[in-house]
Design an enzyme around this catalytic site. Sequence first.
Site, PDB file in Angstrom:
ATOM      1  NE  ARG A   1      66.512  70.003 129.525  1.00  0.00           N
ATOM      2  CZ  ARG A   1      66.309  71.312 129.370  1.00  0.00           C
ATOM      3  NH1 ARG A   1      66.876  72.176 130.214  1.00  0.00           N
ATOM      4  NH2 ARG A   1      65.542  71.765 128.398  1.00  0.00           N
TER       5      ARG A   1
ATOM      6  CD1 TRP B   1      69.503  77.624 135.207  1.00  0.00           C
ATOM      7  CD2 TRP B   1      69.249  76.114 133.572  1.00  0.00           C
ATOM      8  NE1 TRP B   1      70.122  78.120 134.092  1.00  0.00           N
ATOM      9  CE2 TRP B   1      69.978  77.216 133.076  1.00  0.00           C
ATOM     10  CE3 TRP B   1      68.982  75.037 132.738  1.00  0.00           C
ATOM     11  CZ2 TRP B   1      70.428  77.271 131.757  1.00  0.00           C
ATOM     12  CZ3 TRP B   1      69.430  75.099 131.435  1.00  0.00           C
ATOM     13  CH2 TRP B   1      70.140  76.204 130.953  1.00  0.00           C
TER      14      TRP B   1
ATOM     15  CE1 TYR C   1      64.291  78.145 136.927  1.00  0.00           C
ATOM     16  CE2 TYR C   1      63.171  77.788 134.837  1.00  0.00           C
ATOM     17  CZ  TYR C   1      64.289  77.648 135.644  1.00  0.00           C
ATOM     18  OH  TYR C   1      65.397  76.997 135.165  1.00  0.00           O
TER      19      TYR C   1
ATOM     20  CD  GLU D   1      65.602  75.036 132.125  1.00  0.00           C
ATOM     21  OE1 GLU D   1      65.340  76.149 132.653  1.00  0.00           O
ATOM     22  OE2 GLU D   1      65.953  74.907 130.938  1.00  0.00           O
TER      23      GLU D   1
ATOM     24  CG  HIS E   1      61.589  74.169 132.019  1.00  0.00           C
ATOM     25  ND1 HIS E   1      62.315  74.773 131.019  1.00  0.00           N
ATOM     26  CD2 HIS E   1      61.784  72.841 131.862  1.00  0.00           C
ATOM     27  CE1 HIS E   1      62.919  73.847 130.283  1.00  0.00           C
ATOM     28  NE2 HIS E   1      62.596  72.660 130.785  1.00  0.00           N
TER      29      HIS E   1
ATOM     30  CG  ASN F   1      65.278  75.179 126.848  1.00  0.00           C
ATOM     31  OD1 ASN F   1      65.116  74.489 127.849  1.00  0.00           O
ATOM     32  ND2 ASN F   1      65.338  76.509 126.901  1.00  0.00           N
ATOM     33  CD  GLU F   2      62.479  77.657 129.083  1.00  0.00           C
ATOM     34  OE1 GLU F   2      62.590  78.811 128.597  1.00  0.00           O
ATOM     35  OE2 GLU F   2      62.810  77.381 130.250  1.00  0.00           O
TER      36      GLU F   2
END
Length: 445
Positions: free
Chosen positions: A81, A283, A227, A254, A225, A158-159
């Site tokens: 990516r 990431w 996290y 990610e 993503h 992105n986001e």
Amino acid sequence: MRRRLATVAGALLAMAVSLMAAPTVAQAQAEPGFYVSDGRLLDANGQDFVLRGVNHAHTWYPTRTSQALKDIKALGANSVRVVLATGDRWTRNDASDVAAVISGCRRSRLICVLEAHDTTGYGEQAGAVSLSRAVDYWLSIQDVLKGQEKYVILNLGNEPHGNSGYSAWTSDTQTAIARMRAAGFGHTLMVDAPNWGQDWSFTMRDNAGKVFTADPERNTVFSIHMYGVFDTATEVNDYLNRFTSQHLPIVVGEFGDAHSDGNPDEDAVMAAARRLGVGYLGWSWSGNGGGVEYLDLTADFDASRLTAWGRRLFEGADGIKQTAREASVFATDPADGSADGSCAVGYRLGDWGNWFNADVTVRNTGTTAVKGWRLDFALPGQQRVNSVWNAKATQDGSQVRVVNESWTETIPAGGTVTFGFNGSSTGTNGVPAVFTLNGVACAGS
């Protein structure tokens, strides 16, 4: 992601079975590249493809990209990516630069997921731009993306929402997809979740079916993503299962092994991805700053110096080396197998101050003839093309596209064609940095 809110009960996704049915054989054969069938991502040969790769911050480290792609492939990844900038927050990656990135991915036999990063945290992050601006960017470089549908997935932005205004995610995403399709993009489109990509509000989860069916091509993939919001196996599995049980395509675009907002359960992410056949992209390769340097997979872009996170992702259980399978399209990709691509360009400049001549030689270094060609490049400075011989040219800003005349249509294997042009300038005359022939970057000659 800033902080995790209490879990919100989400409604089950509703979708008619008829809309999720696999395409017919005729439909599948007509697809120009990647496509979605029954919640699975298939390549242009109709083979199941599961992303197993990493993120690379090309826009901030462009000189590192060529070697990074080779190293990422050597470590077993099947995809990368690539961070691009629209020019709104960071220096714009123009068409010639993006063409070179795609060519590098193809030479390294990596599927290229291109993402526009300037949308990060829109509505909360100062300077972030809307998905609409990201679509403007994709439209501006569409010429170098056409014909790459077998090798490129477009991650729209992105986001695209932070923790403010995220309720607009559904309509914004539907509008962005509609604009891309109306412009003729046939690529698989990837869409990121709001809430800094982590979807703690379940906005993407609960509206994914609506967004998918609004795509006239039914060729959208959703990206979460993972996290600090995803710090337990229960949360990881519940989120991914919600998509796969509804036959909606989901990838972990990610994730890391640590984060400032909490400690993600990377083991659960990788185990669930293997069990469900879901793609993931760690990431990131190298170059993180701002207190998240711990997310580097390599130390100073050195593939021989994997960090603990890098060793976990590439070499650990359910990791890239264990689970990655190369896309079948590379078995017959003409751009594969040559460090210099399949073409070389010689550019002889005659500099006369405020005007110039250029004699250009295009050499086919491949093993098969090229019939019908298009050469793209960017003129440096304030140069303008005036007249052309042995070819036809158009110019848009600094970008120049040259196509063959009927008598220069074929470039034999090992052979050349030549053309020339003259132009005017108000600055220093120079030589273009990158040439692409039919979308593939050429070597110097």
